[in-house]
Design an enzyme around this catalytic site. Sequence first.
Site, PDB file in Angstrom:
ATOM      1  N   GLY A  13      48.288  40.348  43.333  1.00 18.30           N
ATOM      2  CA  GLY A  13      47.860  40.963  42.081  1.00 18.30           C
ATOM      3  C   GLY A  13      47.389  42.396  42.255  1.00 18.30           C
ATOM      4  N   GLN A  14      46.890  42.969  41.147  1.00 19.71           N
ATOM      5  CA  GLN A  14      46.515  44.393  41.154  1.00 19.71           C
ATOM      6  C   GLN A  14      45.483  44.700  42.237  1.00 19.71           C
ATOM      7  OE1 GLN A  14      44.360  45.904  37.753  1.00 19.71           O
ATOM      8  NE2 GLN A  14      44.558  48.005  38.450  1.00 19.71           N
ATOM      9  N   ASP A  36      49.211  33.496  47.214  1.00 17.17           N
ATOM     10  CA  ASP A  36      49.389  33.661  45.769  1.00 17.17           C
ATOM     11  C   ASP A  36      50.323  32.573  45.283  1.00 17.17           C
ATOM     12  OD1 ASP A  36      50.117  34.907  43.086  1.00 17.17           O
ATOM     13  OD2 ASP A  36      48.899  36.530  43.912  1.00 17.17           O
ATOM     14  N   ARG A  38      52.659  33.517  43.083  1.00 15.31           N
ATOM     15  CA  ARG A  38      53.929  34.238  43.034  1.00 15.31           C
ATOM     16  C   ARG A  38      54.314  34.746  44.423  1.00 15.31           C
ATOM     17  NH1 ARG A  38      52.712  40.148  40.233  1.00 15.31           N
ATOM     18  NH2 ARG A  38      50.533  39.764  39.788  1.00 15.31           N
ATOM     19  N   TYR A 144      37.834  34.946  28.320  1.00 17.18           N
ATOM     20  CA  TYR A 144      37.708  35.550  29.659  1.00 17.18           C
ATOM     21  C   TYR A 144      36.233  35.844  29.971  1.00 17.18           C
ATOM     22  CZ  TYR A 144      38.404  39.255  33.217  1.00 17.18           C
ATOM     23  OH  TYR A 144      38.379  40.035  34.351  1.00 17.18           O
ATOM     24  N   LYS A 148      33.820  34.175  32.795  1.00 13.18           N
ATOM     25  CA  LYS A 148      33.176  34.986  33.841  1.00 13.18           C
ATOM     26  C   LYS A 148      31.667  34.748  33.845  1.00 13.18           C
ATOM     27  CE  LYS A 148      36.661  37.121  35.779  1.00 13.18           C
ATOM     28  NZ  LYS A 148      37.069  36.764  37.125  1.00 13.18           N
TER      29      LYS A 148
HETATM   30  P1  NAD Z   1      46.039  40.090  38.559  1.00 12.01           P
HETATM   31  O1  NAD Z   1      46.439  39.306  37.361  1.00 12.01           O
HETATM   32  O2  NAD Z   1      46.721  41.373  38.844  1.00 12.01           O
HETATM   33  O3  NAD Z   1      46.166  39.186  39.861  1.00 12.01           O
HETATM   34  C1  NAD Z   1      45.820  37.834  39.880  1.00 12.01           C
HETATM   35  C2  NAD Z   1      46.740  37.148  40.871  1.00 12.01           C
HETATM   36  O4  NAD Z   1      46.399  35.755  40.889  1.00 12.01           O
HETATM   37  C3  NAD Z   1      48.225  37.231  40.489  1.00 12.01           C
HETATM   38  O5  NAD Z   1      48.996  37.735  41.555  1.00 12.01           O
HETATM   39  C4  NAD Z   1      48.593  35.795  40.158  1.00 12.01           C
HETATM   40  O6  NAD Z   1      49.925  35.448  40.522  1.00 12.01           O
HETATM   41  C5  NAD Z   1      47.586  35.011  40.996  1.00 12.01           C
HETATM   42  N1  NAD Z   1      47.384  33.660  40.492  1.00 12.01           N
HETATM   43  C6  NAD Z   1      47.330  33.256  39.199  1.00 12.01           C
HETATM   44  N2  NAD Z   1      47.180  31.924  39.135  1.00 12.01           N
HETATM   45  C7  NAD Z   1      47.142  31.482  40.412  1.00 12.01           C
HETATM   46  C8  NAD Z   1      47.012  30.193  40.997  1.00 12.01           C
HETATM   47  N3  NAD Z   1      46.921  29.087  40.234  1.00 12.01           N
HETATM   48  N4  NAD Z   1      46.995  30.100  42.340  1.00 12.01           N
HETATM   49  C9  NAD Z   1      47.101  31.200  43.128  1.00 12.01           C
HETATM   50  N5  NAD Z   1      47.245  32.450  42.624  1.00 12.01           N
HETATM   51  C10 NAD Z   1      47.270  32.575  41.279  1.00 12.01           C
HETATM   52  O7  NAD Z   1      44.464  40.307  38.455  1.00 12.01           O
HETATM   53  P2  NAD Z   1      43.578  41.456  39.138  1.00 12.01           P
HETATM   54  O8  NAD Z   1      43.510  42.571  38.189  1.00 12.01           O
HETATM   55  O9  NAD Z   1      44.024  41.687  40.523  1.00 12.01           O
HETATM   56  O10 NAD Z   1      42.156  40.744  39.092  1.00 12.01           O
HETATM   57  C11 NAD Z   1      41.651  40.003  40.177  1.00 12.01           C
HETATM   58  C12 NAD Z   1      40.267  39.496  39.808  1.00 12.01           C
HETATM   59  O11 NAD Z   1      39.427  40.603  39.470  1.00 12.01           O
HETATM   60  C13 NAD Z   1      40.226  38.576  38.584  1.00 12.01           C
HETATM   61  O12 NAD Z   1      39.222  37.616  38.754  1.00 12.01           O
HETATM   62  C14 NAD Z   1      39.838  39.500  37.466  1.00 12.01           C
HETATM   63  O13 NAD Z   1      39.194  38.811  36.428  1.00 12.01           O
HETATM   64  C15 NAD Z   1      38.880  40.429  38.173  1.00 12.01           C
HETATM   65  N6  NAD Z   1      38.731  41.706  37.479  1.00 12.01           N
HETATM   66  C16 NAD Z   1      39.772  42.578  37.397  1.00 12.01           C
HETATM   67  C17 NAD Z   1      39.603  43.787  36.713  1.00 12.01           C
HETATM   68  C18 NAD Z   1      40.732  44.779  36.605  1.00 12.01           C
HETATM   69  O14 NAD Z   1      40.570  45.792  35.902  1.00 12.01           O
HETATM   70  N7  NAD Z   1      41.855  44.574  37.283  1.00 12.01           N
HETATM   71  C19 NAD Z   1      38.375  44.090  36.115  1.00 12.01           C
HETATM   72  C20 NAD Z   1      37.357  43.146  36.164  1.00 12.01           C
HETATM   73  C21 NAD Z   1      37.528  41.961  36.882  1.00 12.01           C
HETATM   74  N1  SER Z   2      40.057  45.125  33.259  1.00  9.13           N
HETATM   75  C1  SER Z   2      39.642  43.824  32.832  1.00  9.13           C
HETATM   76  C2  SER Z   2      40.255  43.465  31.528  1.00  9.13           C
HETATM   77  O1  SER Z   2      40.506  44.364  30.764  1.00  9.13           O
HETATM   78  C3  SER Z   2      38.144  43.772  32.713  1.00  9.13           C
HETATM   79  O2  SER Z   2      37.728  42.604  33.284  1.00  9.13           O
HETATM   80  O3  SER Z   2      40.440  42.308  31.273  1.00  9.13           O
END
Ligand code: NAD
Ligand code: SER
Length: 313
Positions: A13-14, A36, A38, A144, A148
Site C-alpha cells: 500500500g501507499q 499483503d 495483493r 473509518y 480508528k
Molecule cells: P493503502 O490502502 O494504500 O494500503 C493498505 C494495504 O493493505 C493495501 O495494499 C491492501 O491490499 C492491504 N490489505 C487490505 N486488506 C488486506 C487483508 N485482508 N490482508 C492483508 N492486506 C490487506 O493504505 P495506506 O494509505 O498505506 O494506509 C495504511 C494505514 O495507515 C491504514 O491503517 C490507514 O488507515 C492509515 N492511515 C493512512 C493515511 C494516509 O493518508 N495514507 C492517513 C491516516 C492513516
Molecule cells: N488520509 C486518510 C484519509 O483520507 C486519513 O486517515 O482517509
Amino acid sequence: MKKEKILVIGASGQIGVELTLALRKIYGGSQVIASDLREENELLKGTGPYVSIDVMNKEMLHVQILRQNITQVYLLAAMLSATGEKNPPLAWNLNMQSLLNVLDIAKEEKLHKVFWPSSIAVFGPTSPKLDCPQQTIIEPTTVYGISKYAGEFWCNYFFHRYGVDVRSLRYPGLISYKSSPGGGTTDYAIEIFHSAKEKGSYTSFLNEHTRLPMMYMPDAIKATIELMEAPAEKIKVRTSYNIAAMSFSPIEIANEIQRHIPAFKIDFKPDFRQTIAESWPQSIDDTHARNDWGWRHDFDLSRMTLDMLHNIN
Ligand code: NAD
Ligand code: SER
C-alpha cells in the site's frame, strides 16, 4: 544490524512500500517480511522476502508469525475514509478484526512491539478545528473514524491489561509519489501533482478553502520509526499520538504548484468527500509527540511541493 524480525502487513500500500524499504535499510532486507493480500509492489521486488497474507485469516497469520520467527508487526491493512463510506460493514470488519487478530497473537506470542496507525479521522465536527489537542471531544462521523477510535482503545487496553507494547500515530493526510493512495479523502493532494505534470490542470473533489492537516511521506516514515525505536518509558500516550507537519487547502497547494508551473489551472467539483473533510480539524496540536519522544517534522508545503514535482515523471 538490529536483531528483530519484522512483519509488515499491507506492505504493497501507499505507506507499506516506503515503510518496508526504510525498515529494510535499518534491519536488513531478509529481516523484514513484506506481506499483503495483493501482489508484491514492483518497488519491493528484490529487496527482501514477500508472503501473501490475508490478515483476516487469523490462523494463517499466526502460522506465518511462528514460521518466520516474527518479533514485531506493523499492521497497515485497512480501508480508508472515502472507500469505507461505500461499504461501512466491510470497513468496520477489516479495520477492527485485523487489529484484534494482531493484538491477540502479539499477546500470545509475546511479540516485542506492534505498530498500528490511527488517523485524524478520529476527530469529528465537535472537535476543535484549530490546533486540535491530543485529548478533546472526539465524535467521529465516518465508519473509518469510528473504527480508528475504537482501535485506539483496543491498543490502550492490550497495553495496560496484557503488556503488549503497541504504539500508534494519528497520521494526517499523507502525500507521496512512490506508491498510489488507497481511497482517502486527502488523496486530492497527491492527484493534483500528477495532474499538474500530465495535463497542466486539476479538478479538485474538495472545495478551494478546505484546509486539512497533511504530511509528506518521508516525515511519516521518520515519525513511525522514531516512535517504534523510542524507549518504552517515553511512550506516555498508549491510545495514539497526534502528529502534525503542515496544513493547507486545495487553493493553497494550487498556488504553490503555480510557482513552478505558472500555467497550472485548478477548478473545484466537491463530491461526497467534502462532507468527510469538513468533519475533520484544520490543524493538529502534536505537543505530546514533540515532548515525549522528540518528534520534529522536516517538510513544509513549499519543500514538499518542490520534491514532489521533481520526483513525479
Ligand atoms: P493503502 O490502502 O494504500 O494500503 C493498505 C494495504 O493493505 C493495501 O495494499 C491492501 O491490499 C492491504 N490489505 C487490505 N486488506 C488486506 C487483508 N485482508 N490482508 C492483508 N492486506 C490487506 O493504505 P495506506 O494509505 O498505506 O494506509 C495504511 C494505514 O495507515 C491504514 O491503517 C490507514 O488507515 C492509515 N492511515 C493512512 C493515511 C494516509 O493518508 N495514507 C492517513 C491516516 C492513516
Ligand atoms: N488520509 C486518510 C484519509 O483520507 C486519513 O486517515 O482517509
